[in-house]
Every structure is written in C-alpha cells, then in structure tokens.
Write a protein that holds these residues in place. Structure first.
Motif, PDB file in Angstrom:
ATOM      1  N   GLU A  81       0.920  -1.223  -0.021  1.00  0.00           N
ATOM      2  CA  GLU A  81      -0.025  -0.025   0.076  1.00  0.00           C
ATOM      3  C   GLU A  81       0.914   1.179  -0.028  1.00  0.00           C
ATOM      4  O   GLU A  81       2.014   1.319   0.797  1.00  0.00           O
ATOM      5  CB  GLU A  81      -0.973   0.111   1.343  1.00  0.00           C
ATOM      6  CG  GLU A  81      -1.870  -1.261   1.449  1.00  0.00           C
ATOM      7  CD  GLU A  81      -2.669  -1.116   2.508  1.00  0.00           C
ATOM      8  OE1 GLU A  81      -2.376  -0.178   3.537  1.00  0.00           O
ATOM      9  OE2 GLU A  81      -3.441  -1.798   2.852  1.00  0.00           O
ATOM     10  N   THR A  83       1.141   5.646  -0.395  1.00  0.00           N
ATOM     11  CA  THR A  83       0.514   6.983  -0.492  1.00  0.00           C
ATOM     12  C   THR A  83       1.481   8.091  -0.780  1.00  0.00           C
ATOM     13  O   THR A  83       2.753   8.210  -0.262  1.00  0.00           O
ATOM     14  CB  THR A  83      -0.154   7.231   0.927  1.00  0.00           C
ATOM     15  OG1 THR A  83      -1.024   6.227   1.600  1.00  0.00           O
ATOM     16  CG2 THR A  83      -0.977   8.521   1.046  1.00  0.00           C
ATOM     17  N   CYS A 108      -0.689  -2.944 -10.590  1.00  0.00           N
ATOM     18  CA  CYS A 108      -0.560  -1.698 -10.293  1.00  0.00           C
ATOM     19  C   CYS A 108      -2.078  -0.886 -10.028  1.00  0.00           C
ATOM     20  O   CYS A 108      -2.603  -0.845 -11.238  1.00  0.00           O
ATOM     21  CB  CYS A 108       0.357  -0.609 -10.703  1.00  0.00           C
ATOM     22  SG  CYS A 108       0.150   0.972 -10.177  1.00  0.00           S
ATOM     23  N   ARG A 110      -4.747   1.926  -8.614  1.00  0.00           N
ATOM     24  CA  ARG A 110      -4.979   3.288  -8.089  1.00  0.00           C
ATOM     25  C   ARG A 110      -6.158   3.136  -7.307  1.00  0.00           C
ATOM     26  O   ARG A 110      -7.196   2.617  -7.927  1.00  0.00           O
ATOM     27  CB  ARG A 110      -5.163   4.223  -9.066  1.00  0.00           C
ATOM     28  CG  ARG A 110      -4.256   5.619  -9.092  1.00  0.00           C
ATOM     29  CD  ARG A 110      -4.711   6.764  -9.894  1.00  0.00           C
ATOM     30  NE  ARG A 110      -3.660   6.823 -10.895  1.00  0.00           N
ATOM     31  CZ  ARG A 110      -3.234   7.753 -11.492  1.00  0.00           C
ATOM     32  NH1 ARG A 110      -4.409   8.805 -11.369  1.00  0.00           N
ATOM     33  NH2 ARG A 110      -2.615   7.861 -12.546  1.00  0.00           N
ATOM     34  N   VAL A 111      -6.209   3.317  -6.147  1.00  0.00           N
ATOM     35  CA  VAL A 111      -7.328   2.903  -5.123  1.00  0.00           C
ATOM     36  C   VAL A 111      -7.703   4.282  -4.441  1.00  0.00           C
ATOM     37  O   VAL A 111      -7.176   5.405  -4.276  1.00  0.00           O
ATOM     38  CB  VAL A 111      -6.954   1.806  -4.118  1.00  0.00           C
ATOM     39  CG1 VAL A 111      -6.873   0.509  -4.976  1.00  0.00           C
ATOM     40  CG2 VAL A 111      -6.009   1.976  -3.201  1.00  0.00           C
ATOM     41  N   SER A 112      -9.026   4.067  -3.957  1.00  0.00           N
ATOM     42  CA  SER A 112      -9.529   5.382  -3.099  1.00  0.00           C
ATOM     43  C   SER A 112     -10.779   4.497  -2.332  1.00  0.00           C
ATOM     44  O   SER A 112     -11.679   3.736  -2.788  1.00  0.00           O
ATOM     45  CB  SER A 112      -9.985   6.561  -3.946  1.00  0.00           C
ATOM     46  OG  SER A 112     -10.725   7.326  -3.151  1.00  0.00           O
ATOM     47  N   GLY A 114      -8.211   5.686   1.056  1.00  0.00           N
ATOM     48  CA  GLY A 114      -7.050   5.115   1.727  1.00  0.00           C
ATOM     49  C   GLY A 114      -5.627   5.486   1.016  1.00  0.00           C
ATOM     50  O   GLY A 114      -5.634   6.372   0.617  1.00  0.00           O
ATOM     51  N   PRO A 115      -4.836   4.216   0.700  1.00  0.00           N
ATOM     52  CA  PRO A 115      -3.565   4.587   0.053  1.00  0.00           C
ATOM     53  C   PRO A 115      -4.210   5.100  -1.566  1.00  0.00           C
ATOM     54  O   PRO A 115      -5.232   4.856  -1.809  1.00  0.00           O
ATOM     55  CB  PRO A 115      -3.094   3.121   0.218  1.00  0.00           C
ATOM     56  CG  PRO A 115      -4.109   2.241   0.221  1.00  0.00           C
ATOM     57  CD  PRO A 115      -5.276   2.891   1.064  1.00  0.00           C
ATOM     58  N   ASP A 116      -2.923   5.407  -2.199  1.00  0.00           N
ATOM     59  CA  ASP A 116      -3.268   5.979  -3.504  1.00  0.00           C
ATOM     60  C   ASP A 116      -3.144   4.786  -4.295  1.00  0.00           C
ATOM     61  O   ASP A 116      -3.661   4.572  -5.570  1.00  0.00           O
ATOM     62  CB  ASP A 116      -2.231   7.052  -3.831  1.00  0.00           C
ATOM     63  CG  ASP A 116      -2.580   8.223  -2.829  1.00  0.00           C
ATOM     64  OD1 ASP A 116      -3.664   8.831  -2.792  1.00  0.00           O
ATOM     65  OD2 ASP A 116      -1.494   8.964  -2.634  1.00  0.00           O
ATOM     66  N   VAL A 118      -2.124   0.431  -4.587  1.00  0.00           N
ATOM     67  CA  VAL A 118      -2.028  -0.862  -4.102  1.00  0.00           C
ATOM     68  C   VAL A 118      -1.087  -1.748  -5.408  1.00  0.00           C
ATOM     69  O   VAL A 118      -1.486  -1.878  -6.451  1.00  0.00           O
ATOM     70  CB  VAL A 118      -3.087  -1.765  -3.747  1.00  0.00           C
ATOM     71  CG1 VAL A 118      -2.955  -3.223  -3.385  1.00  0.00           C
ATOM     72  CG2 VAL A 118      -3.773  -1.251  -2.597  1.00  0.00           C
ATOM     73  N   ARG A 147       3.380   0.675   3.000  1.00  0.00           N
ATOM     74  CA  ARG A 147       3.166  -0.714   4.014  1.00  0.00           C
ATOM     75  C   ARG A 147       3.482  -1.808   3.286  1.00  0.00           C
ATOM     76  O   ARG A 147       2.387  -1.876   2.273  1.00  0.00           O
ATOM     77  CB  ARG A 147       1.550  -0.613   4.661  1.00  0.00           C
ATOM     78  CG  ARG A 147       1.622   0.523   5.706  1.00  0.00           C
ATOM     79  CD  ARG A 147       0.135   0.607   6.211  1.00  0.00           C
ATOM     80  NE  ARG A 147      -0.195  -0.717   6.549  1.00  0.00           N
ATOM     81  CZ  ARG A 147      -1.452  -1.023   7.142  1.00  0.00           C
ATOM     82  NH1 ARG A 147      -2.291  -0.219   7.133  1.00  0.00           N
ATOM     83  NH2 ARG A 147      -1.739  -2.298   7.389  1.00  0.00           N
TER      84      ARG A 147
END
Length: 167
Positions: A81, A83, A108, A110-112, A114-116, A118, A147
C-alpha cells in the motif's frame, strides 16, 4: 467510452465461449465449437468478433510462482500500500508510470479511499525487494507512506472474471 467494434449484444454462446477461453485458451477451434455446439466456422467468427471488440485482451501462460520458486530456489510475493504526499494528477500519473514500467510490479491499482496505490510485486528475495523499494519508494520524493505485506501463502489466485450464467 464504448468500443465501436464491440458486439451490440452478447448472447449465451458468446458467454460460453468467454467462460471456456478464460479458463483454458488452448482448445482448438474445432474442440471449442463442439463444446458450445456450433459449427467451427461460426465459432471462429464469434471468437474473432470477441477479440476485435476488445473483450479478449490477450492469451498468455499463467506461471505458478510456488513451482517456479521451488525450481529456482527463491521467490517472494509482496503486496504494498502506498500513499503519495500529494494527489495531483501529475504526481499520480508520474508514480504510476514508474511502477508499471518495472517488470517486478505484477499489478498496479490506483485506489480510493485510503492509500493511493496498491501494488502486487514478485521478486526473487528480500534483497531484490529492498532494491525495488529503493528505486520506487525512497528515491521518489513524493512517496509519503509505504506498507508492505509479505505473502506467506497464496490461498487463491484467479484470472477469470465472473460472467452471468449462459444457460
């Protein structure tokens, strides 16, 4: 944006073909036609249309990281994870480009929220991970938080997308 060459409808035969091909893309056209109960010419035409529409992206061999690790004597899977310190489009695009350019980064996302990002990473061993971490995380001044989770067991891995029943 819709693909102009995408089929306007996907029928039960298309769904059967997609389900079969994503589990095993090695059967001959003849064998595939027999499985979905259409002529070989119809089967070929339909599969070509699914390729042309972009519904099938590629045909690959999926390697077993566990067996490869046994054969080579190494293997480490890592989920990370990450950011960034700023979420501008430019910063996100720059990190993404750097991550996807590295073959050790298998996925790869891009998530939301939380972290930018994973990342799913496959490396030989811990020194290889440390080298990757240095290149992707510590040399990039925009990475704020990382992380890492080191896999101890892969309980499930799949590539098949769930499809509606093709009755």
């Amino acid at each position: 944006m819709p693909n102009p060459s995408a089929p306007s409808t996907i029928d039960a035969i298309d769904l059967q073909l997609l389900a079969l091909l994503q589990k095993d893309a090695t059967p001959s056209n003849q064998a595939l036609a027999e499985l979905v109960k259409v002529s070989p010419a119809t089967c070929h035409r339909r599969v070509k249309r699914l390729w042309d529409a972009g519904l099938i992206e590629k045909q690959v061999a999926v390697l077993s990281p566990e067996r490869l690790a046994e054969a080579l004597g190494w293997g480490l899977s890592v989920l990370v994870e990450l950011t960034l310190d700023q979420q501008t489009q430019e910063a996100l695009d720059a990190f993404e480009a750097k991550a996807v350019a590295d073959d050790r980064v298998q996925q790869c996302w891009r998530v939301s929220p939380g972290p930018d990002f994973v990342l799913v990473i496959q490396v030989a061993d811990m020194p290889s991970y440390q080298d990757l971490a240095r290149q992707l995380f510590t040399e990039d001044s925009h990475v704020r938080n990382v992380r890492a989770f080191f896999a101890v067991k892969r309980a499930k891995f799949g590539t098949a997308l769930p499809l509606p029943a093709s009755t």
